[in-house]
Design a protein around this motif. Structure first.
Motif, mmCIF file in Angstrom:
data_model
loop_
_atom_site.group_PDB
_atom_site.id
_atom_site.type_symbol
_atom_site.label_atom_id
_atom_site.label_comp_id
_atom_site.label_asym_id
_atom_site.label_seq_id
_atom_site.Cartn_x
_atom_site.Cartn_y
_atom_site.Cartn_z
ATOM 1 N N LEU A 23 14.564 44.737 20.457
ATOM 2 C CA LEU A 23 13.605 45.071 21.514
ATOM 3 C C LEU A 23 14.227 44.931 22.893
ATOM 4 O O LEU A 23 13.920 45.722 23.799
ATOM 5 N N ASP A 24 15.102 43.948 23.084
ATOM 6 C CA ASP A 24 15.733 43.769 24.394
ATOM 7 C C ASP A 24 16.538 45.003 24.792
ATOM 8 O O ASP A 24 16.508 45.424 25.952
ATOM 9 N N THR B 259 14.046 47.746 25.751
ATOM 10 C CA THR B 259 13.426 47.444 27.043
ATOM 11 C C THR B 259 14.400 47.698 28.186
ATOM 12 O O THR B 259 14.034 48.227 29.245
ATOM 13 N N GLU B 260 15.655 47.332 27.985
ATOM 14 C CA GLU B 260 16.688 47.598 28.987
ATOM 15 C C GLU B 260 16.861 49.101 29.202
ATOM 16 O O GLU B 260 17.004 49.574 30.335
ATOM 17 N N ARG C 25 14.607 51.328 28.790
ATOM 18 C CA ARG C 25 13.444 51.839 29.503
ATOM 19 C C ARG C 25 13.588 51.633 31.014
ATOM 20 O O ARG C 25 13.247 52.518 31.803
ATOM 21 N N ARG C 26 14.073 50.465 31.405
ATOM 22 C CA ARG C 26 14.299 50.226 32.835
ATOM 23 C C ARG C 26 15.329 51.215 33.382
ATOM 24 O O ARG C 26 15.172 51.757 34.489
ATOM 25 N N THR D 113 12.481 54.129 23.428
ATOM 26 C CA THR D 113 11.511 54.062 24.525
ATOM 27 C C THR D 113 10.271 54.910 24.240
ATOM 28 O O THR D 113 9.205 54.660 24.801
ATOM 29 N N LEU E 257 7.876 52.439 22.725
ATOM 30 C CA LEU E 257 7.216 51.579 23.707
ATOM 31 C C LEU E 257 6.071 52.314 24.392
ATOM 32 O O LEU E 257 4.976 51.757 24.570
ATOM 33 N N GLU F 166 1.721 51.628 24.216
ATOM 34 C CA GLU F 166 0.903 51.411 25.413
ATOM 35 C C GLU F 166 -0.215 52.441 25.521
ATOM 36 O O GLU F 166 -1.331 52.124 25.952
ATOM 37 N N ALA G 50 11.218 49.548 17.983
ATOM 38 C CA ALA G 50 10.265 49.136 19.010
ATOM 39 C C ALA G 50 8.935 48.716 18.396
ATOM 40 O O ALA G 50 8.372 47.661 18.723
ATOM 41 N N LEU H 125 7.040 44.794 18.163
ATOM 42 C CA LEU H 125 5.809 44.514 18.893
ATOM 43 C C LEU H 125 4.555 44.542 18.021
ATOM 44 O O LEU H 125 3.602 43.818 18.285
#
Length: 400
Positions: free
Chosen positions: A6-7, A10-11, A13-14, A159, A162, A166, A190, A194
């Protein structure tokens, strides 16, 4: 083998903020009846370059060292990966060379060049194109950007997972079009991190389903002759890394027929007003072909929309046939004035539209004084087809 966590996603996605679009989620009410609950479609066909591929390509290329960037990148693709690599490299100021099959559709060729890549056409089959791209990388030092089997590519594709969590936090099942497995690997990584209760299902075309036999064998295997209209998921062998992800994180792999893919493309066009390529519509094809098989709420990923207009025309016709919107009939009628007019008059009364007609007097199967009439009709669906056929028989016509 270490899986993408997941890290990493998430990275990615940024990193992708301001580069990719957060694609919309379409509520597909017409698909809910047979599945007993909400169905949503994640519209990656509306992503930049027309598919999810920009996510993984940008993440991978951004991670190159300065020395690697200076040597440029190279890729082999028949369409979506080519465009993703071309745009990503352009945004990062890196030279990109893309090898495409000699018979690649002109719109995909023009788009790839339009994103700034140098394109070389090589090979009649993709394996020849791929081999040439790898040889180019070895000769020039350019970095080969694999379409799916790399951690950064998988993280970028993750991503999508993710975003969809949401957008539909109550989701119970996620359906993902699958070729080499990069997208489903990322989405599964992902989602599993979660929401481990959510079921992730990979969808493959029947004629290019490399994962089922590979999973049965416990290792990636190669299909002898993958063939499907869904060229975006026509991959003959999973990657080592994507195979590991699918083995550990994906709950099921289902296959869909060419007829279902055609119907899915047509449904997206007619009901959703979305242009989706056959590969991109694989999740919708699974919903059509396997009614009631998936626990709602369901999210199906529409992975791409890059379809050649000529192919789209053929797919629409194929989809209308598969959906019972065309009816081909052969009738025997008396060979006398007014017989054909009577047939056409009855068809008109039944609400079918004649597309073409052929009147044959010469056939070894005909009785003396008979003619054969071959008709192609446009109808309103399977029930209308059955009704037209039954009514013609009741009217005294011999339906062959």
């Amino acid at each position: 083998m270490r899986l993408v966590n997941l890290d990493r996603i998430t990275e990615a996605r940024r990193l992708l903020e301001g580069v990719v679009r957060g694609t919309p989620m379409e509520h597909a009410r017409d698909l809910e009846q047979v599945h007993g609950g909400a169905v949503h479609l994640k519209c990656e066909n509306l992503q930049r370059t027309g598919s999810f591929k920009i996510r993984g390509a940008y993440t991978r290329i951004h991670g190159l060292s300065e020395a690697e960037r200076g040597r440029g990148v190279v890729a082999a693709s028949a369409g979506n990966h080519a465009q993703g690599v071309a745009l990503a490299a352009s945004l990062l100021g890196i030279k990109a060379t893309v090898f495409m099959p000699a018979r690649v559709p002109l719109p995909k060729l023009a788009a790839t060049r339009g994103y700034g890549a140098d394109v070389t056409l090589h090979g009649d089959v993709f394996d020849e194109t791929l081999a040439e791209a790898i040889a180019f990388a070895e000769h020039t030092g350019a970095v080969f950007i694999h379409p799916f089997d790399h951690e950064d590519v998988i993280a970028g594709q993750g991503t999508v997972g993710l975003e969809l969590l949401e957008q539909v936090p109550e989701v119970a099942t996620v359906l993902v079009p699958t070729g080499g497995g990069g997208l489903v690997s990322g989405v599964a990584a992902a989602v599993r991190a979660l929401r481990p209760d959510v079921r992730v299902v990979a969808v493959q075309a029947e004629g290019a389903a490399a994962f089922p036999p590979s999973l049965a064998a416990g290792k990636p295997g190669r299909l002898a002759d993958p063939h499907t209209m869904a060229d975006g998921i026509a991959v003959g062998q999973p990657g080592e890394l994507t195979f590991a992800h699918v083995t550990d994180l994906v709950d099921d792999v289902v296959t869909v027929s060419e007829e279902s893919l055609s119907r899915a493309v047509l449904l997206c066009l007619e009901r959703r007003k979305l242009v989706v390529e056959p590969a991109g519509a694989a999740a919708v094809a699974a919903l059509l072909e396997h009614p009631g098989a998936f626990r709602p709420p369901i999210v199906g990923v529409l992975s791409g929309g890059n379809v050649d207009p000529l192919l789209l025309l053929q797919i629409i016709q194929h989809g209308m046939t598969a959906g019972g919107r065309y009816l081909s009939l052969r009738l025997r009628v008396p060979d006398r004035p007014g017989s054909l007019a009577a047939v056409l008059s009855r068809i008109s009364e039944l609400g079918a539209n004649v597309l073409d007609i052929e009147h044959r007097r010469i056939s070894g199967a005909l009785e003396l004084g008979e003619v054969e009439v071959a008709l192609n009709l446009e109808t309103r669906g399977p029930d209308h087809c059955a009704g037209v056929t039954a009514e013609l028989r009741r009217a005294g016509f011999t339906v062959l």
